[in-house]
Design a protein around this motif. Structure first.
Motif, PDB file in Angstrom:
ATOM      1  N   SER A   1      29.225  -7.334 -66.096  1.00 15.82           N
ATOM      2  CA  SER A   1      29.246  -7.432 -67.550  1.00 15.82           C
ATOM      3  C   SER A   1      30.433  -8.274 -68.014  1.00 15.82           C
ATOM      4  O   SER A   1      30.343  -9.497 -68.063  1.00 15.82           O
ATOM      5  CB  SER A   1      29.251  -6.040 -68.172  1.00 15.82           C
TER       6      SER A   1
ATOM      7  N   ASP B   1      19.137 -11.864 -61.178  1.00 18.07           N
ATOM      8  CA  ASP B   1      19.301 -12.977 -62.113  1.00 18.07           C
ATOM      9  C   ASP B   1      19.754 -14.232 -61.382  1.00 18.07           C
ATOM     10  O   ASP B   1      20.348 -14.163 -60.304  1.00 18.07           O
ATOM     11  CB  ASP B   1      20.338 -12.631 -63.194  1.00 18.07           C
TER      12      ASP B   1
ATOM     13  N   ARG C   1      24.990 -10.308 -65.785  1.00 17.25           N
ATOM     14  CA  ARG C   1      24.180 -10.785 -64.667  1.00 17.25           C
ATOM     15  C   ARG C   1      23.857  -9.616 -63.752  1.00 17.25           C
ATOM     16  O   ARG C   1      24.742  -8.821 -63.415  1.00 17.25           O
ATOM     17  CB  ARG C   1      24.925 -11.874 -63.891  1.00 17.25           C
ATOM     18  N   GLY C   2      22.591  -9.514 -63.366  1.00 19.31           N
ATOM     19  CA  GLY C   2      22.162  -8.486 -62.434  1.00 19.31           C
ATOM     20  C   GLY C   2      21.820  -9.069 -61.084  1.00 19.31           C
ATOM     21  O   GLY C   2      21.851 -10.287 -60.885  1.00 19.31           O
TER      22      GLY C   2
ATOM     23  N   TRP D   1      24.581  -6.118 -52.947  1.00 22.38           N
ATOM     24  CA  TRP D   1      25.151  -5.825 -54.277  1.00 22.38           C
ATOM     25  C   TRP D   1      26.164  -4.690 -54.135  1.00 22.38           C
ATOM     26  O   TRP D   1      25.898  -3.543 -54.484  1.00 22.38           O
ATOM     27  CB  TRP D   1      24.046  -5.443 -55.262  1.00 22.38           C
TER      28      TRP D   1
ATOM     29  N   ARG E   1      25.004  -3.955 -63.260  1.00 19.79           N
ATOM     30  CA  ARG E   1      25.115  -5.359 -63.690  1.00 19.79           C
ATOM     31  C   ARG E   1      26.576  -5.735 -63.809  1.00 19.79           C
ATOM     32  O   ARG E   1      27.423  -4.902 -64.137  1.00 19.79           O
ATOM     33  CB  ARG E   1      24.443  -5.566 -65.058  1.00 19.79           C
TER      34      ARG E   1
END
Length: 344
Positions: free
Chosen positions: A192, A247, A243-244, A184, A190
């Motif tokens: 957005s 997810d 979305r994180g 990540w 997240r």
């Protein structure tokens, strides 16, 4: 107003004309009909000015719309660089001027118009407006990213513009960089909205300042963003709820503006690097609008140039507001003429 104006030989402006008035552009629509009671906003009119500034010149309707949208954005400006956003159809501003996201989009639009509009008077007015807006700064990273894109555009026509150079230097310090987490690397917890503009701004500012590290960071983020928003060979963009890292990859309600943000960033990456893989990404964005998406349906009306307001599991949101319509028109400009609508 004529109803068969085109951005190029195939992409129609009919619906954009329907949403427009001699004073601005209605934000929302119920189906194809403008929702006059919801008024107008700089967010959308700035997007419209960018699309018109990039359109082929010589079309009288394009010239009229360009002048209308520029006048709207300029009327929103206040001393110190602040900008109003929301306006009633009769011309009353409803909010306090600020440097929220609409300010950044205004700078982007004014810089683009200064660089690309052929009418000398309109281009000069956009140049003045960009210079005035560049006096302000925003605490919001997306607003800063959009403003940086406008400053880069302004430097194309005025390479020594001091305000644009100062904004780019400040943006270099303010824009978030990738994290060290390979899973990540996104600099926020997240994904957005308008995510790709952060990567695009890093690319554009890095290229303009000759900062190879900044450029590389932007390309890395954009490459990752495209990868995590691709499923089965087509785009599957972040839904409205975000979305994180934990997810699922697919989600609805997918917004057209997310697809166009990727296309805009890929076009900037293509200009900065000459790497044709970014042209493939742009084509994938156009294909999303044409039906190569999670629902397998077009998200634009090729007959009118309208864009639908969202991709749902069973089709599209039938409303055709300004943001979605401009998302389609901008993406089509970047990707070239659309292909025929796929058969159901």
């Amino acid at each position: 107003m004529p109803t068969r104006t085109t951005v190029d030989r195939t992409v129609r402006l009919d619906h954009l004309v329907r949403l427009s008035t001699p004073t601005g552009l209605f934000e929302h629509a119920l189906g194809p009909e403008p929702r006059v009671e919801h008024g107008m906003c700089v967010d959308d009119v700035a997007r419209a000015l960018v699309v018109m500034a990039r359109a082929p010149h010589g079309d009288p309707e394009v010239a009229t719309l360009t002048a209308t949208y520029l006048r709207f954005v300029r009327s929103a400006q206040r001393p110190g660089g602040l900008v109003h956003n929301r306006r009633t159809p009769d011309g009353s501003w409803l909010d306090e001027p600020s440097t929220d996201d609409h300010w950044g989009r205004a700078v982007w639009a004014l810089g683009t118009a200064a660089a690309r509009v052929r009418d000398p008077g309109l281009a000069a007015d956009a140049h003045r407006g960009a210079g005035e807006a560049l006096a302000a700064r925003s605490p919001h990273v997306r607003a800063t990213a959009y403003a940086a894109l406008g400053a880069v555009e302004l430097l194309r026509v005025d390479p020594r513009h001091a305000g644009a150079h100062r904004l780019l230097q400040d943006a270099r310090d303010a824009l978030p960089r990738p994290t060290s987490d390979p899973r990540w690397p996104w600099p926020e917890a997240r994904l957005s909205y308008a995510n790709a503009v952060l990567a695009e701004a890093l690319i554009a500012v890095g290229d303009a300042l000759g900062d190879d590290g900044l450029l590389a960071d932007g390309l890395r983020l954009l490459d990752w963003l495209v990868t995590v928003q691709t499923a089965d060979g087509h785009l599957s963009v972040v839904p409205a709820g975000g979305r994180g890292p934990d997810d699922g990859r697919r989600g609805f309600d997918q917004q057209p503006i997310e697809v166009t943000a990727v296309a805009e960033a890929a076009a900037t990456a293509l200009r900065a690097t000459g790497d044709d893989r970014w042209a493939v990404v742009i084509e994938r964005c156009v294909s999303w609008f044409e039906g190569d998406n999670d629902a397998g349906v077009p998200v634009r009306d090729v007959a009118t140039g309208a864009g639908f307001d969202g991709l749902e599991p069973d089709g599209v949101n039938q409303n055709q507001g300004a943001e979605s319509t401009l998302a389609w028109l901008a993406c089509a400009q970047l990707g070239g003429p659309p292909r025929p609508t796929p058969a159901p």
